[in-house]
Design an enzyme around this catalytic site. Structure first.
Site, PDB file in Angstrom:
ATOM      1  N   CYS A 288     -34.392   4.131  -1.050  1.00 20.19           N
ATOM      2  CA  CYS A 288     -34.607   5.444  -1.678  1.00 20.19           C
ATOM      3  C   CYS A 288     -34.135   5.348  -3.127  1.00 20.19           C
ATOM      4  O   CYS A 288     -33.346   6.157  -3.613  1.00 20.19           O
ATOM      5  CB  CYS A 288     -33.873   6.540  -0.911  1.00 20.19           C
ATOM      6  SG  CYS A 288     -34.149   6.509   0.876  1.00 20.19           S
ATOM      7  N   ALA A 289     -34.648   4.338  -3.821  1.00 24.38           N
ATOM      8  CA  ALA A 289     -34.082   3.886  -5.096  1.00 24.38           C
ATOM      9  C   ALA A 289     -34.504   4.699  -6.311  1.00 24.38           C
ATOM     10  O   ALA A 289     -33.812   4.686  -7.330  1.00 24.38           O
ATOM     11  CB  ALA A 289     -34.457   2.423  -5.331  1.00 24.38           C
TER      12      ALA A 289
ATOM     13  N   GLY B  33     -34.192   4.735 -10.061  1.00 17.19           N
ATOM     14  CA  GLY B  33     -33.747   3.380 -10.377  1.00 17.19           C
ATOM     15  C   GLY B  33     -32.406   3.257 -11.051  1.00 17.19           C
ATOM     16  O   GLY B  33     -32.018   2.145 -11.459  1.00 17.19           O
ATOM     17  N   GLY B  34     -31.667   4.352 -11.177  1.00 18.13           N
ATOM     18  CA  GLY B  34     -30.378   4.284 -11.860  1.00 18.13           C
ATOM     19  C   GLY B  34     -29.403   3.341 -11.189  1.00 18.13           C
ATOM     20  O   GLY B  34     -28.733   2.533 -11.858  1.00 18.13           O
ATOM     21  N   LYS B  35     -29.309   3.421  -9.876  1.00 18.14           N
ATOM     22  CA  LYS B  35     -28.355   2.578  -9.152  1.00 18.14           C
ATOM     23  C   LYS B  35     -28.825   1.126  -9.127  1.00 18.14           C
ATOM     24  O   LYS B  35     -28.008   0.205  -9.204  1.00 18.14           O
ATOM     25  CB  LYS B  35     -28.136   3.127  -7.741  1.00 18.14           C
ATOM     26  CG  LYS B  35     -27.539   4.533  -7.735  1.00 18.14           C
ATOM     27  CD  LYS B  35     -27.371   5.070  -6.330  1.00 18.14           C
ATOM     28  CE  LYS B  35     -26.894   6.514  -6.343  1.00 18.14           C
ATOM     29  NZ  LYS B  35     -27.924   7.436  -6.869  1.00 18.14           N
TER      30      LYS B  35
ATOM     31  N   ASP C  69     -41.464   3.045   3.546  1.00 15.93           N
ATOM     32  CA  ASP C  69     -40.622   3.995   4.262  1.00 15.93           C
ATOM     33  C   ASP C  69     -39.402   3.258   4.797  1.00 15.93           C
ATOM     34  O   ASP C  69     -39.533   2.324   5.601  1.00 15.93           O
ATOM     35  CB  ASP C  69     -41.431   4.615   5.403  1.00 15.93           C
ATOM     36  CG  ASP C  69     -40.681   5.705   6.156  1.00 15.93           C
ATOM     37  OD1 ASP C  69     -39.448   5.801   5.999  1.00 15.93           O
ATOM     38  OD2 ASP C  69     -41.330   6.467   6.887  1.00 15.93           O
TER      39      ASP C  69
ATOM     40  N   ASP D 115     -29.169   5.461  -0.405  1.00 18.39           N
ATOM     41  CA  ASP D 115     -28.978   6.767  -1.047  1.00 18.39           C
ATOM     42  C   ASP D 115     -29.893   7.728  -0.295  1.00 18.39           C
ATOM     43  O   ASP D 115     -31.032   7.947  -0.670  1.00 18.39           O
ATOM     44  CB  ASP D 115     -29.347   6.672  -2.529  1.00 18.39           C
ATOM     45  CG  ASP D 115     -28.970   7.918  -3.302  1.00 18.39           C
ATOM     46  OD1 ASP D 115     -28.432   8.860  -2.693  1.00 18.39           O
ATOM     47  OD2 ASP D 115     -29.223   7.958  -4.512  1.00 18.39           O
TER      48      ASP D 115
ATOM     49  N   CYS E  73     -26.005  13.053  -2.081  1.00 21.22           N
ATOM     50  CA  CYS E  73     -25.526  13.994  -3.095  1.00 21.22           C
ATOM     51  C   CYS E  73     -25.352  15.366  -2.449  1.00 21.22           C
ATOM     52  O   CYS E  73     -25.722  16.391  -3.011  1.00 21.22           O
ATOM     53  CB  CYS E  73     -26.440  14.047  -4.312  1.00 21.22           C
ATOM     54  SG  CYS E  73     -28.180  14.368  -3.949  1.00 21.22           S
TER      55      CYS E  73
END
Length: 438
Positions: A257-258, A261-263, A307, A326, A379
């Site tokens: 669940c990238a 792309g920050g992480k 998925d 995430d 989050c």
């Protein structure tokens, strides 16, 4: 309820269209706000952001005023004019817009929304708002004052008790702008010097070695070095993911669940020679953002559309040293940053999200190598998605154990819950799981 984007740009008409799309059609601000912002200057784009998100924060009070001043609800394609009127209320009661402009320009926006015949009604309602000094007549109902839906107000009260008031206050605060400095290209101190030279007020975060907090509102694209990839926008809580994952040189990493792309980028920046890193997401459109961010930052990752709950469709059979999940969640920890979430998320969504999180965890756990790590993140500030989810997972898998992140991270209350506003961060949850070597 269909309401096409107005053919001609109009600042207040476009703002009302965004509010309508969120509240009536369940669209996120991410989907609809950018469509109108690209029609306007950077200054007007900032105004659109402030007015639409401000309306989201004050919606219960605005709806009370609307019911008081409007004799009967509007229907069909005229419904959007109710949202225009609430935008007018927000300007008059909660913004720095001059009263004259708030009324005149809001009335003049009606034709752009197909409401030429209702300009008189919009004008009368806004004039009555002024005449009756409605901005001084604020509800005493604590739920209305919180600006939150009833189900979420009650959920926070049940879980956090006396501390819930602070959480609700944070939901209506303005989130700070966090930057993550790209250590592959520049040091934090060198970039701080660039900001100082450019006259941008900022501070350094002692607990985040790559983080800078910008003190004033600013257009990110205009900051020094944006196009050169010297930094990424990433909240301090989200920046903890790469450190908690603890990737080592030679590791094979999966970021689930990238998007956007920050992480993924941060994991790359905290290592030197990964064997590989896969950025997985089910949303092809959002993966475009991952590609853009990797290109701007100068990073390389394998980007896969798939998925997370169905690895058979995309997994090559090679196990991962570390997986970052995430997980899809209620996003109740980032409401101050995305005020529309409070109205998009429904109480009925939570059980479905809990089931989805569990199904993804069950699907990914077999992909972790023996002695490997899975870092679960959301989050959310709701325990049912966080510590309770982790307790259920640990009970299901004998080969899973807790790798504590803090002294209070125990089997009874696993993981670390970060609350909105803590060290200026968003609300976030982390739990690190270790797979046995057998």
């Amino acid at each position: 309820m269909n309401a096409p984007l107005p053919r001609k740009k109009n600042l207040r008409g476009d703002a009302a269209w965004v509010i309508f799309q969120i509240l009536e059609n369940g669209k996120s601000s991410r989907d609809c706000l950018a469509k109108v912002q690209q029609r306007h200057s950077s200054k007007d784009s900032a105004w659109l952001q402030e007015m639409t998100m401000g309306t989201m924060r004050q919606l219960p009070q605005l709806q009370i005023w609307l019911r008081h001043l409007l004799d009967k609800p509007l229907k069909g394609n005229k419904k959007i004019l109710e949202h225009l009127m609430m935008l007018g209320f927000y300007q008059l009661a909660f913004s720095r817009v001059s009263p004259h402009a708030a009324v005149a320009e809001t009335v003049n926006a009606a034709p752009a929304l197909g409401g030429d015949s209702l300009k008189g009604l919009v004008n009368a309602v806004l004039r009555n708002f002024q005449r009756q000094e409605m901005h001084t007549q604020l509800s005493d109902d604590p739920i209305v004052k919180s600006g939150l839906p009833k189900w979420l107000y009650q959920a926070l009260s049940k879980q956090y008790g006396d501390n819930a008031d602070g959480l609700r206050a944070q939901a209506n605060a303005i989130a700070p702008l966090w930057l993550r400095i790209n250590a592959r290209k520049i040091s934090r101190q060198a970039y701080s010097d660039m900001l100082t030279e450019a006259g941008v007020e900022h501070s350094l975060s002692g607990d985040h070695p790559q983080a800078i907090i910008v003190q004033s509102r600013t257009d990110v694209v205009s900051l020094p070095g944006f196009t050169d990839g010297l930094f990424a926008v990433q909240d301090g809580a989200a920046q903890l993911a790469a450190y908690y994952l603890g990737a080592q040189d030679g590791d094979r990493i999966l970021d689930c669940c990238a998007a956007p792309g920050g992480k993924t980028g941060h994991i790359i920046e905290t290592t030197t020679h990964l064997q590989s890193i896969i950025a997985l997401d089910s949303d092809g459109k959002r993966l475009t953002r991952v590609k853009e961010n990797m290109r701007r930052l100068g990073h390389t990752a394998t980007i896969v559309e798939g998925d997370a709950a169905k690895p058979a469709d995309w997994w090559d059979g090679k196990h991962f040293d570390r997986i970052l999940l995430d997980a899809p969640c209620s996003a109740t920890g980032v409401i101050r940053r995305h005020p529309d979430i409070r109205w998009l998320r429904k109480k009925s969504d939570i059980d479905a999200l809990i089931d989805l999180q569990a199904s993804i965890l069950d699907a990914l756990w077999p992909l972790v190598k023996p002695s490997g790590t899975l870092l679960y993140a959301t989050c959310s500030v709701l325990q049912v998605e966080n510590s309770e989810q982790m307790r259920r997972f640990l009970a299901r898998y004998e080969d899973a154990s807790l790798q504590p992140l803090t002294a209070t991270d125990t089997m009874e209350m696993p993981g670390r819950q970060i609350l909105p506003g803590e060290q200026q961060m968003d609300g976030f949850y982390y739990c690190r799981l270790l797979k046995s070597s057998n």
